[in-house]
Design a protein around this motif. Sequence first.
Motif, PDB file in Angstrom:
ATOM      1  N   ARG A  64     -35.847   2.990   1.235  1.00  0.00           N
ATOM      2  CA  ARG A  64     -34.721   2.063   1.109  1.00  0.00           C
ATOM      3  C   ARG A  64     -34.260   2.060  -0.338  1.00  0.00           C
ATOM      4  N   GLY A  65     -32.977   2.291  -0.565  1.00  0.00           N
ATOM      5  CA  GLY A  65     -32.493   2.297  -1.930  1.00  0.00           C
ATOM      6  C   GLY A  65     -31.058   2.757  -2.044  1.00  0.00           C
ATOM      7  N   THR A  79     -35.217   3.851  -5.221  1.00  0.00           N
ATOM      8  CA  THR A  79     -35.626   2.769  -4.341  1.00  0.00           C
ATOM      9  C   THR A  79     -35.429   1.431  -5.046  1.00  0.00           C
ATOM     10  N   TYR A  80     -35.472   0.351  -4.268  1.00  0.00           N
ATOM     11  CA  TYR A  80     -35.220  -0.964  -4.826  1.00  0.00           C
ATOM     12  C   TYR A  80     -36.282  -1.407  -5.811  1.00  0.00           C
ATOM     13  N   ASP A  81     -37.449  -0.757  -5.794  1.00  0.00           N
ATOM     14  CA  ASP A  81     -38.474  -1.073  -6.785  1.00  0.00           C
ATOM     15  C   ASP A  81     -38.499  -0.076  -7.934  1.00  0.00           C
ATOM     16  N   GLY A 149     -35.288  -4.133   4.308  1.00  0.00           N
ATOM     17  CA  GLY A 149     -34.363  -3.826   3.227  1.00  0.00           C
ATOM     18  C   GLY A 149     -33.745  -5.050   2.588  1.00  0.00           C
ATOM     19  N   ALA A 153     -34.263  -5.348  -1.364  1.00  0.00           N
ATOM     20  CA  ALA A 153     -33.089  -5.285  -2.240  1.00  0.00           C
ATOM     21  C   ALA A 153     -32.972  -6.520  -3.118  1.00  0.00           C
ATOM     22  N   ARG A 227     -25.928   2.416  -0.281  1.00  0.00           N
ATOM     23  CA  ARG A 227     -27.239   1.848   0.012  1.00  0.00           C
ATOM     24  C   ARG A 227     -27.678   2.380   1.366  1.00  0.00           C
ATOM     25  N   THR A 250     -25.885  -3.537   2.467  1.00  0.00           N
ATOM     26  CA  THR A 250     -27.287  -3.128   2.374  1.00  0.00           C
ATOM     27  C   THR A 250     -27.884  -3.064   3.775  1.00  0.00           C
TER      28      THR A 250
END
Length: 253
Positions: A64-65, A79-81, A149, A153, A227, A250
């Motif tokens: 996810r990103g 990715t979101y991290d 997600g 996010a 996204r 998202t």
Amino acid sequence: MADRRRPGPATRTTKDTTIMMKQLAMLGSALVAVGGCSDRQSADANTTAAAATASPMTATGRVRGVVQTVGADALAIQTYDGQSVNVPLDAKTGFAWVVDSSLATLKDGDFIGTATTGPNDALRAVELVIFPESMRGTGEGHYDWDVPGVVAAAGGNAGASSAMTNGTVEQQSAMTNGTVTGGAGKPGETTLTISYKGGTSKVLVPVGTPIVRFEPTDRAILAKGQRVFAVTTPDAPGAKFVAVGKNGLTPPM
């Protein structure tokens, strides 16, 4: 002399319908893999944990990103991290737009999926996906899920977990992935009763829960800055499935 006339509207419509059905079939089989990699019981807990931390290039994974670059055979995703991940693509990769929707469009008998938190007797939805009819039965059941997600996010806990339920809505009153049946929640909330093979679940859908639908598409729509939610497996050269948020959305699953 051969007839060189161009195909009429009816011919083109038939062709377009065939292409659409093939795209939906690819999405369905891809999303079965999404559920299939999550419906193992506690005996596989260690394997699941390892897969969640391994590179999606080498183990079943959900990525996810935000797309950084679009290559001929791969997507570079941040990715979101903050990790950088390459997601391979091939001719068998399925693609779908994720489009905004609402509970106002949900009907009894629709097939849905929802990620939830909380114990099984008090499930709360964090997102809900309404499937097209041609994808009915995709990933049906109730099983463990990782960080959705919509949570990732927003900077949510990367170590948190949730459940995923895919099923049929029997009645609007509680929500999980499956069939919706059943009752009313508190003012401003909706409870769905969802039926699936082997059981039913009730899920509370709080106000503001992201509600989306899938629309089949193809890889031509890929672009930097989108996204996405992608699923990869170690036994396939390309990703099984890439869901792309439309108009900056998202993918919440």
